[in-house]
Design a protein around this motif. Structure first.
Motif, short mmCIF file in Angstrom:
data_model
loop_
_atom_site.label_atom_id
_atom_site.label_comp_id
_atom_site.label_asym_id
_atom_site.label_seq_id
_atom_site.Cartn_x
_atom_site.Cartn_y
_atom_site.Cartn_z
N ARG A 17 0.82 -1.20 0.00
CA ARG A 17 0.00 0.00 0.00
C ARG A 17 0.87 1.27 0.00
N PHE A 18 1.63 1.47 -1.07
CA PHE A 18 2.51 2.62 -1.17
C PHE A 18 1.71 3.92 -1.14
N ARG A 19 2.23 4.91 -0.41
CA ARG A 19 1.60 6.23 -0.31
C ARG A 19 2.67 7.30 -0.36
N HIS A 20 2.24 8.57 -0.34
CA HIS A 20 3.14 9.73 -0.26
C HIS A 20 4.09 9.82 -1.45
N GLY A 21 3.72 9.27 -2.60
CA GLY A 21 4.57 9.33 -3.78
C GLY A 21 5.53 8.16 -3.92
N THR A 22 5.53 7.23 -2.98
CA THR A 22 6.47 6.11 -3.01
C THR A 22 6.26 5.25 -4.26
N MET A 23 5.01 5.06 -4.66
CA MET A 23 4.73 4.24 -5.84
C MET A 23 5.34 4.87 -7.09
N PHE A 24 5.25 6.17 -7.19
CA PHE A 24 5.82 6.85 -8.37
C PHE A 24 7.34 6.65 -8.42
N TRP A 25 8.02 6.81 -7.29
CA TRP A 25 9.47 6.67 -7.29
C TRP A 25 9.89 5.21 -7.47
N ALA A 26 9.04 4.28 -7.07
CA ALA A 26 9.32 2.88 -7.37
C ALA A 26 9.24 2.63 -8.87
N TYR A 27 8.30 3.26 -9.52
CA TYR A 27 8.22 3.18 -10.98
C TYR A 27 9.49 3.72 -11.63
N VAL A 28 9.97 4.88 -11.16
CA VAL A 28 11.19 5.45 -11.73
C VAL A 28 12.36 4.50 -11.53
N SER A 29 12.46 3.90 -10.36
CA SER A 29 13.56 2.97 -10.08
C SER A 29 13.51 1.77 -11.03
N TYR A 30 12.33 1.19 -11.18
CA TYR A 30 12.22 0.00 -12.03
C TYR A 30 12.53 0.34 -13.48
N TYR A 31 11.93 1.42 -13.98
CA TYR A 31 12.12 1.73 -15.40
C TYR A 31 13.57 2.06 -15.72
N THR A 32 14.22 2.86 -14.88
CA THR A 32 15.60 3.24 -15.17
C THR A 32 16.54 2.04 -15.09
N LEU A 33 16.24 1.08 -14.22
CA LEU A 33 17.06 -0.12 -14.15
C LEU A 33 17.06 -0.85 -15.49
N GLY A 34 15.90 -0.96 -16.11
CA GLY A 34 15.84 -1.61 -17.42
C GLY A 34 16.37 -0.73 -18.53
N ARG A 35 16.13 0.58 -18.42
CA ARG A 35 16.58 1.48 -19.48
C ARG A 35 18.10 1.53 -19.57
N LEU A 36 18.79 1.29 -18.46
CA LEU A 36 20.25 1.29 -18.46
C LEU A 36 20.81 0.31 -19.49
N TRP A 37 20.39 -0.95 -19.41
CA TRP A 37 20.96 -1.95 -20.30
C TRP A 37 20.34 -1.91 -21.70
N ILE A 38 19.07 -1.49 -21.79
CA ILE A 38 18.46 -1.41 -23.12
C ILE A 38 19.06 -0.24 -23.90
N GLU A 39 19.24 0.89 -23.24
CA GLU A 39 19.81 2.07 -23.91
C GLU A 39 21.23 1.81 -24.37
N ALA A 40 22.00 1.06 -23.57
CA ALA A 40 23.39 0.78 -23.92
C ALA A 40 23.49 -0.08 -25.18
N MET A 41 22.42 -0.78 -25.56
CA MET A 41 22.44 -1.65 -26.74
C MET A 41 22.14 -0.88 -28.03
N ARG A 42 21.54 0.30 -27.92
CA ARG A 42 21.08 1.01 -29.11
C ARG A 42 22.24 1.63 -29.88
N ILE A 43 22.04 1.76 -31.19
CA ILE A 43 23.11 2.28 -32.04
C ILE A 43 22.67 3.52 -32.81
N ASP A 44 21.46 4.06 -32.51
CA ASP A 44 21.02 5.27 -33.20
C ASP A 44 21.82 6.47 -32.69
N ASP A 45 21.79 7.54 -33.44
CA ASP A 45 22.54 8.73 -33.07
C ASP A 45 22.02 9.30 -31.76
N ALA A 46 22.95 9.70 -30.90
CA ALA A 46 22.58 10.29 -29.62
C ALA A 46 23.75 11.14 -29.12
#
Length: 388
Positions: free
Chosen positions: A228-257
């Protein structure tokens, strides 16, 4: 023992059952015309993600006891802000197409408005979308943290669906691979890597992120049901989960950046952004969980904006303690009684039978002075008619 020939045959059968590759859709599928309008598949994927996110957020908001219909009103503010923020972040993180390499002016600024060709950075969308959501929450008297907690799984769902727009546009894929789920890319597309041979397969990073995000929606919902996350905890848990996956997925991409070097390590801007946000979000989650441990749910309303608090509050312009009565009919009767007592004719004040007149006038005076049984006025009025 199983003969080696049988094992080889079984292995060949399994390999034949697996797809040799993932085909990309024909380039003409990226858009189609309906009369004078051109409909882009990328935009349809983004819109489908927004609708799914609003549906899931509305269900979670109702479960939190939020006022009906407010989610749609807040999204009217958050979505335009989010689209603008996402586009600005994309231009900032991949500026070559717009300003030219090294900002030499050889880019095409007209591409800035062509969102249908792809290019919405999630962190710009979240940051500026949060500003729009804050404006909407203030207007409707609800807590931004409560809304963010309700919306977090929906954001992840929208990102998962929106990633299919990259598949239609044949963009944002990873490096070459020989895996059976390698992605086919038409060699005639603008983003096809120079020097790569036609028929080369690439990592389908859009699919990796889709699967990662869908799994995250399920995980976040299960965690919220348990803790029962409250006080914004659920939102920051979402940020934690997404960035953990984005780290390795982003490192695989070869498009211009845009490439950034820190401590001798050169990586894409989005990799550094994801790493920074992962550290920040984990820290904020830990602080919120510790600070609000054991506290009751604060609810979805801002202080003083809940319907019960508004109904119980004083009438504007009146001092506390002189609140208008909730029963309009009772208030009208009290006013009429007050008028009858204070404006009675002089000859009516001296009737032939004083006792009868006093008995007849007593109910009106009690209503006007304030009878505790009616909840009006002072429950301890001054003595009347000389009686204690």
């Amino acid at each position: 023992m199983i003969p080696s020939a049988a094992l080889a045959a079984a292995h060949g059968g399994i390999a034949g059952a697996l797809p040799a590759s993932i085909p990309s859709p024909p380039q003409e599928w990226a858009s189609f015309s309906v009369g004078p309008l051109t409909i882009h598949a990328y935009a349809l994927c983004i819109l489908a993600g927004i609708v799914a996110a609003m549906w899931l957020t509305a269900r979670r908001w109702d479960a939190k006891g939020g006022p009906e219909g407010v989610v749609w009103d807040i999204c009217i503010w958050a979505i335009p802000f989010g689209i603008i923020g996402g586009r600005l972040y994309h231009i900032f993180s991949s500026p070559d197409a717009y300003f030219g390499p090294g900002f030499d002016g050889s880019g095409d600024l007209s591409l800035t408005w062509q969102i249908w060709r792809g290019g919405l950075g999630i962190w710009g969308a979240v940051a500026l979308g949060a500003v729009g959501a804050w404006i909407g929450c203030r207007r409707y008297g609800v807590r931004l943290a409560a809304f963010a907690d309700a919306a977090a799984p929906g954001l992840l769902l929208a990102q998962a669906i929106g990633r299919w727009g990259n598949w239609f546009n044949q963009e944002l894929y990873g490096g070459p691979t020989t895996l059976p789920w390698g992605l086919e890319i038409d060699s005639g597309t603008a983003g096809f890597p120079p020097g790569a041979l036609p028929g080369t397969l690439f990592h389908p990073t859009f699919l990796y992120e889709f699967l990662w995000n869908i799994a995250g929606v399920v995980i976040l919902l299960l965690l919220d049901r348990r803790f029962r996350f409250r006080h914004g905890t659920m939102f920051w848990a979402y940020v934690s989960y997404y960035t953990l996956g984005r780290l390795w997925i982003e490192a695989m991409r070869i498009d211009d950046a845009e490439m950034i070097t820190f401590f001798g390590v050169t990586q894409r801007l989005n990799v550094w952004t994801s790493l920074l946000l992962l550290v920040v979000s984990l820290t904020v989650c830990a602080v919120l969980l510790r600070r609000h441990r054991g506290e009751p749910d604060p609810g979805v309303y801002l202080p003083g904006r809940a319907p019960a608090e508004q109904d119980a509050g004083p009438v504007r312009g009146e001092a506390p303690g002189n609140e208008a009565p909730a029963d309009g009919a009772t208030a009208t009767r009290a006013s009429a009684a007050q008028t009858a007592v204070t404006h009675a004719p002089a000859d009516a004040a001296t009737p032939a039978d004083p006792a009868s007149a006093d008995a007849a006038a007593r109910p009106a005076r009690e209503v006007a002075d304030g009878d505790p049984a009616n909840g009006l006025g002072d429950p301890s009025p001054a003595p009347r008619d000389g009686r204690p």
